[in-house]
Design a protein around this motif. Structure first.
Motif, PDB file in Angstrom:
ATOM      1  N   MET A   1       0.849  -1.190   0.000  1.00  0.00           N
ATOM      2  CA  MET A   1       0.000   0.000   0.000  1.00  0.00           C
ATOM      3  C   MET A   1       0.878   1.230   0.000  1.00  0.00           C
ATOM      4  SD  MET A   1      -1.437  -0.112   3.933  1.00  0.00           S
ATOM      5  CE  MET A   1      -2.239   1.448   3.709  1.00  0.00           C
ATOM      6  N   GLY A   2       0.272   2.346  -0.434  1.00  0.00           N
ATOM      7  CA  GLY A   2       1.001   3.591  -0.523  1.00  0.00           C
ATOM      8  C   GLY A   2       1.032   4.116  -1.941  1.00  0.00           C
ATOM      9  N   TYR A   3       1.818   5.185  -2.161  1.00  0.00           N
ATOM     10  CA  TYR A   3       1.908   5.814  -3.475  1.00  0.00           C
ATOM     11  C   TYR A   3       2.882   5.025  -4.371  1.00  0.00           C
ATOM     12  CZ  TYR A   3      -0.660   9.945  -1.943  1.00  0.00           C
ATOM     13  OH  TYR A   3      -1.632  10.804  -1.504  1.00  0.00           O
ATOM     14  N   ILE A   4       2.428   4.726  -5.568  1.00  0.00           N
ATOM     15  CA  ILE A   4       3.260   4.054  -6.578  1.00  0.00           C
ATOM     16  C   ILE A   4       3.166   4.868  -7.862  1.00  0.00           C
ATOM     17  CG2 ILE A   4       3.588   1.990  -7.994  1.00  0.00           C
ATOM     18  CD1 ILE A   4       2.504   0.340  -5.745  1.00  0.00           C
ATOM     19  N   GLU A   5       4.322   5.258  -8.391  1.00  0.00           N
ATOM     20  CA  GLU A   5       4.327   6.043  -9.624  1.00  0.00           C
ATOM     21  C   GLU A   5       4.061   5.148 -10.818  1.00  0.00           C
ATOM     22  OE1 GLU A   5       7.044   9.622 -10.609  1.00  0.00           O
ATOM     23  OE2 GLU A   5       7.986   7.887 -11.568  1.00  0.00           O
ATOM     24  N   ALA A   6       3.077   5.510 -11.622  1.00  0.00           N
ATOM     25  CA  ALA A   6       2.713   4.712 -12.793  1.00  0.00           C
ATOM     26  C   ALA A   6       3.455   5.166 -14.036  1.00  0.00           C
ATOM     27  CB  ALA A   6       1.202   4.792 -13.030  1.00  0.00           C
ATOM     28  N   VAL A   7       3.549   6.498 -14.280  1.00  0.00           N
ATOM     29  CA  VAL A   7       4.181   6.986 -15.486  1.00  0.00           C
ATOM     30  C   VAL A   7       4.469   8.472 -15.312  1.00  0.00           C
ATOM     31  CG1 VAL A   7       2.031   7.603 -16.642  1.00  0.00           C
ATOM     32  CG2 VAL A   7       4.029   7.041 -18.026  1.00  0.00           C
ATOM     33  N   VAL A   8       5.496   8.932 -16.027  1.00  0.00           N
ATOM     34  CA  VAL A   8       5.794  10.359 -16.103  1.00  0.00           C
ATOM     35  C   VAL A   8       5.357  10.855 -17.473  1.00  0.00           C
ATOM     36  CG1 VAL A   8       7.565  12.131 -16.005  1.00  0.00           C
ATOM     37  CG2 VAL A   8       7.715  10.141 -14.498  1.00  0.00           C
ATOM     38  N   SER A  26      -8.713   2.397  -4.215  1.00  0.00           N
ATOM     39  CA  SER A  26      -7.502   3.182  -4.425  1.00  0.00           C
ATOM     40  C   SER A  26      -7.847   4.508  -5.098  1.00  0.00           C
ATOM     41  CB  SER A  26      -6.509   2.387  -5.269  1.00  0.00           C
ATOM     42  OG  SER A  26      -6.164   1.185  -4.610  1.00  0.00           O
ATOM     43  N   PHE A  27      -6.856   5.442  -5.120  1.00  0.00           N
ATOM     44  CA  PHE A  27      -7.084   6.782  -5.664  1.00  0.00           C
ATOM     45  C   PHE A  27      -6.016   7.115  -6.693  1.00  0.00           C
ATOM     46  CE2 PHE A  27      -9.195   6.918  -1.581  1.00  0.00           C
ATOM     47  CZ  PHE A  27     -10.372   7.600  -1.849  1.00  0.00           C
ATOM     48  N   LEU A  28      -6.435   7.834  -7.741  1.00  0.00           N
ATOM     49  CA  LEU A  28      -5.496   8.387  -8.707  1.00  0.00           C
ATOM     50  C   LEU A  28      -4.873   9.642  -8.121  1.00  0.00           C
ATOM     51  CD1 LEU A  28      -7.540   8.084 -12.028  1.00  0.00           C
ATOM     52  CD2 LEU A  28      -5.659   6.622 -11.277  1.00  0.00           C
ATOM     53  N   ALA A  29      -3.593   9.892  -8.408  1.00  0.00           N
ATOM     54  CA  ALA A  29      -2.898  11.077  -7.913  1.00  0.00           C
ATOM     55  C   ALA A  29      -2.049  11.660  -9.031  1.00  0.00           C
ATOM     56  CB  ALA A  29      -2.028  10.740  -6.709  1.00  0.00           C
ATOM     57  N   LEU A  30      -1.886  13.006  -9.019  1.00  0.00           N
ATOM     58  CA  LEU A  30      -1.153  13.691 -10.079  1.00  0.00           C
ATOM     59  C   LEU A  30      -0.429  14.883  -9.470  1.00  0.00           C
ATOM     60  CD1 LEU A  30      -1.006  13.199 -13.178  1.00  0.00           C
ATOM     61  CD2 LEU A  30      -2.652  15.049 -13.442  1.00  0.00           C
ATOM     62  N   LYS A  31       0.839  15.103  -9.899  1.00  0.00           N
ATOM     63  CA  LYS A  31       1.574  16.281  -9.442  1.00  0.00           C
ATOM     64  C   LYS A  31       2.541  16.730 -10.540  1.00  0.00           C
ATOM     65  CE  LYS A  31       5.507  14.003  -7.153  1.00  0.00           C
ATOM     66  NZ  LYS A  31       6.288  13.902  -5.907  1.00  0.00           N
ATOM     67  N   ASP A  32       2.868  18.064 -10.531  1.00  0.00           N
ATOM     68  CA  ASP A  32       3.819  18.588 -11.510  1.00  0.00           C
ATOM     69  C   ASP A  32       5.121  18.952 -10.808  1.00  0.00           C
ATOM     70  OD1 ASP A  32       3.258  20.850 -10.120  1.00  0.00           O
ATOM     71  OD2 ASP A  32       2.186  21.848 -11.763  1.00  0.00           O
ATOM     72  N   SER A  33       6.019  19.612 -11.543  1.00  0.00           N
ATOM     73  CA  SER A  33       7.338  19.937 -10.983  1.00  0.00           C
ATOM     74  C   SER A  33       7.283  21.036  -9.930  1.00  0.00           C
ATOM     75  CB  SER A  33       8.292  20.333 -12.112  1.00  0.00           C
ATOM     76  OG  SER A  33       7.754  21.449 -12.825  1.00  0.00           O
ATOM     77  N   SER A  34       6.208  21.801  -9.904  1.00  0.00           N
ATOM     78  CA  SER A  34       6.064  22.866  -8.908  1.00  0.00           C
ATOM     79  C   SER A  34       5.310  22.413  -7.666  1.00  0.00           C
ATOM     80  CB  SER A  34       5.343  24.075  -9.538  1.00  0.00           C
ATOM     81  OG  SER A  34       4.027  23.721  -9.925  1.00  0.00           O
ATOM     82  N   GLU A  35       5.166  21.142  -7.510  1.00  0.00           N
ATOM     83  CA  GLU A  35       4.518  20.529  -6.353  1.00  0.00           C
ATOM     84  C   GLU A  35       3.016  20.795  -6.300  1.00  0.00           C
ATOM     85  OE1 GLU A  35       6.044  18.378  -4.514  1.00  0.00           O
ATOM     86  OE2 GLU A  35       7.931  18.749  -5.556  1.00  0.00           O
ATOM     87  N   ARG A  36       2.441  21.311  -7.380  1.00  0.00           N
ATOM     88  CA  ARG A  36       0.991  21.344  -7.451  1.00  0.00           C
ATOM     89  C   ARG A  36       0.506  19.927  -7.704  1.00  0.00           C
ATOM     90  NH1 ARG A  36      -0.556  26.738 -11.047  1.00  0.00           N
ATOM     91  NH2 ARG A  36       0.439  28.264  -9.663  1.00  0.00           N
ATOM     92  N   SER A  37      -0.602  19.551  -7.039  1.00  0.00           N
ATOM     93  CA  SER A  37      -0.960  18.140  -7.111  1.00  0.00           C
ATOM     94  C   SER A  37      -2.444  17.933  -6.891  1.00  0.00           C
ATOM     95  CB  SER A  37      -0.174  17.347  -6.071  1.00  0.00           C
ATOM     96  OG  SER A  37      -0.502  17.783  -4.767  1.00  0.00           O
ATOM     97  N   ILE A  38      -2.852  16.702  -7.188  1.00  0.00           N
ATOM     98  CA  ILE A  38      -4.203  16.225  -6.898  1.00  0.00           C
ATOM     99  C   ILE A  38      -4.060  14.918  -6.126  1.00  0.00           C
ATOM    100  CG2 ILE A  38      -6.424  15.509  -7.873  1.00  0.00           C
ATOM    101  CD1 ILE A  38      -5.743  17.061 -10.394  1.00  0.00           C
ATOM    102  N   LEU A  80       2.114  10.743 -12.796  1.00  0.00           N
ATOM    103  CA  LEU A  80       0.867  10.036 -12.511  1.00  0.00           C
ATOM    104  C   LEU A  80       1.155   8.951 -11.490  1.00  0.00           C
ATOM    105  CD1 LEU A  80      -2.121   9.384 -13.049  1.00  0.00           C
ATOM    106  CD2 LEU A  80      -1.350   7.945 -14.963  1.00  0.00           C
ATOM    107  N   MET A  81       0.410   8.991 -10.350  1.00  0.00           N
ATOM    108  CA  MET A  81       0.636   8.030  -9.279  1.00  0.00           C
ATOM    109  C   MET A  81      -0.678   7.378  -8.897  1.00  0.00           C
ATOM    110  SD  MET A  81       3.196  10.326  -6.933  1.00  0.00           S
ATOM    111  CE  MET A  81       1.966  11.625  -6.862  1.00  0.00           C
ATOM    112  N   VAL A  82      -0.563   6.286  -8.115  1.00  0.00           N
ATOM    113  CA  VAL A  82      -1.729   5.571  -7.594  1.00  0.00           C
ATOM    114  C   VAL A  82      -1.513   5.364  -6.107  1.00  0.00           C
ATOM    115  CG1 VAL A  82      -3.099   3.476  -7.683  1.00  0.00           C
ATOM    116  CG2 VAL A  82      -2.147   4.411  -9.782  1.00  0.00           C
ATOM    117  N   LEU A  83      -2.529   5.729  -5.306  1.00  0.00           N
ATOM    118  CA  LEU A  83      -2.510   5.481  -3.869  1.00  0.00           C
ATOM    119  C   LEU A  83      -3.271   4.185  -3.616  1.00  0.00           C
ATOM    120  CD1 LEU A  83      -1.850   6.272  -0.965  1.00  0.00           C
ATOM    121  CD2 LEU A  83      -3.916   7.707  -0.962  1.00  0.00           C
TER     122      LEU A  83
END
Length: 408
Positions: A1-8, A26-38, A80-83
């Motif tokens: 369990m936890g955050y796993i990066e799927a693709v850049v 589980s939840f989809l997660a997204l972040k950019d280089s400026s640390e803005r994220s979902i 793109l990450m997955v929680l």
């Protein structure tokens, strides 16, 4: 369990779409280089629109099902990450478009849609590198062609190599390895001659994650323990017998026996009697089965003076007595021999013709008297003697008649 990066998702990507294969916890997660994220840093956002990487990302959540999409283009990479939360089977589908021509502007892209789109995707997962003890499995990166809402794998040359993503790595088979038996090489035989034993090391081992092995108790290994002992035979005493050449067969016609000498050359005399070569074996030879047989000599062909004797000479089998042709010709006994019965009375031949050539023309011949010997008399050139001529006049007359005819 936890955050796993799927693709850049690289910068400049357009038409970004991420969808869960099926509803999950589980939840989809997204972040950019400026640390803005979902949904990053263990904070779950409400559905809505978010500004990331210079584009608007729309986040949709309907119950346990999620979807993210953006028109692009992005100005920086998106992670793109997955929680994960104890989902036994989880999958997502993601896609994006990257322009092959970097100088192409948006207006030209909107005016003419490409017939085919080629993108890199993580098509599948490779097998784990190990069966137990902790290994890795990587994604297979493939070039996909999109046409009419269908995707198919094509040759990698269709996709831009600069945009090829690195394979994703995931730990696998982290459970401890099972205990197993390890066997060593067989040792040398306990004896140098005869039956003995040889042994090997058999241990139960445990395979650690770092690749090393530790010995453990036999009861932890399943299955029967491989045998540590086995029978063997010393080879030194099996190679010290020496045998001479075989003798000739005791019989030169039919079955017989041939022999040889077998000796033990071991200095201590420790030769294995069970491996001793045979000293005698049966044989068969038919090279001298036939021999010449002769009959008794006949009476002399003449009652006075010189004559001939004959006998029967035949090639016969020693055992069966049958006639054959395998006797040596050089050893054939003579069939004829000369004989002498004393001087003849001269008065007998007073009125005889003394010239054989004249006799061939004038002598009254009543036929050969010695038909058995006449051929031999002619071959031995005895027709010149009038005494032989009288007894074989028919054969001799024909002989001289041909000579006279030949001379004329």
């Amino acid at each position: 369990m936890g955050y796993i990066e799927a693709v850049v998702i690289p910068a400049g990507a357009r038409r970004i779409k991420v969808v869960e294969d099926k509803p999950s916890h589980s939840f989809l997660a997204l972040k950019d280089s400026s640390e803005r994220s979902i949904n990053n840093d263990w904070k779950i956002e409400l559905p809505g629109e978010f500004e990331l990487a210079g584009t608007t990302v729309r986040y949709v959540r309907r119950g346990l099902w999620e979807k993210m999409s953006a028109r692009g283009p992005t100005k920086s990479p998106l992670h793109l990450m997955v929680l994960l939360f104890h989902d036994q089977s989880y999958g997502i589908h993601y896609e994006y478009t990257v322009s092959l021509n970097t100088s192409q502007d948006r207006s030209s892209e909107e005016q003419k849609e490409p017939e085919y789109l080629y993108i890199w995707t993580h098509s599948s997962w490779q097998d784990c590198t190990v069966q137990c003890g902790g290994g890795e499995r990587r994604t297979v990166v493939s070039c996909m062609r999109i046409a009419n809402k269908t995707m198919e794998v094509v040759n990698s040359s269709y996709c831009h190599p600069e945009n090829r993503p690195h394979p994703q790595v995931r730990l696998c088979n982290s459970h401890p390895c099972q205990y197993r038996w390890v066997t060593g090489e067989w040792g040398s035989c306990s004896v140098t001659c005869g039956k003995g034993l040889q042994q090997r090391e058999v241990v139960c081992v445990y395979h650690l994650q770092n690749g090393s092995l530790i010995h453990t108790r036999d009861l932890y290994c399943q299955g029967g323990k491989p045998p540590p002992l086995q029978g063997c035979e010393g080879r030194l005493c099996l190679t010290v017998w020496e045998a001479s050449e075989w003798s000739k067969c005791s019989s030169d016609c039919g079955q017989g026996v041939r022999t040889r000498t077998v000796t033990c050359t071991n200095p201590q005399g420790l030769c294995d009697p069970l491996s001793q070569p045979t000293q005698e074996e049966p044989c068969e030879d038919h090279s001298k089965c036939y021999e010449w047989k002769t009959g008794d000599w006949s009476k002399c062909s003449s009652s006075c003076g010189k004559g001939l004797q004959s006998r029967v000479v035949q090639c016969m089998h020693k055992v069966t007595g049958r006639h054959g042709n395998d006797c040596p010709v050089t050893l054939r006994p003579p069939t004829y021999r000369p004989c002498h019965q004393g001087a003849c009375n001269e008065k007998i031949n007073v009125n005889t013709i003394t010239s054989p050539r004249l006799a061939a023309l004038t002598y009254k011949c009543m036929g050969d008297q010695w038909t058995v010997y006449c051929r031999v008399i002619r071959e031995k050139n005895l027709c010149q003697d009038m005494r032989w001529y009288q007894r074989c006049c028919e054969t001799c007359r024909d002989f001289y008649a041909k000579k006279i005819l030949h001379k004329s």
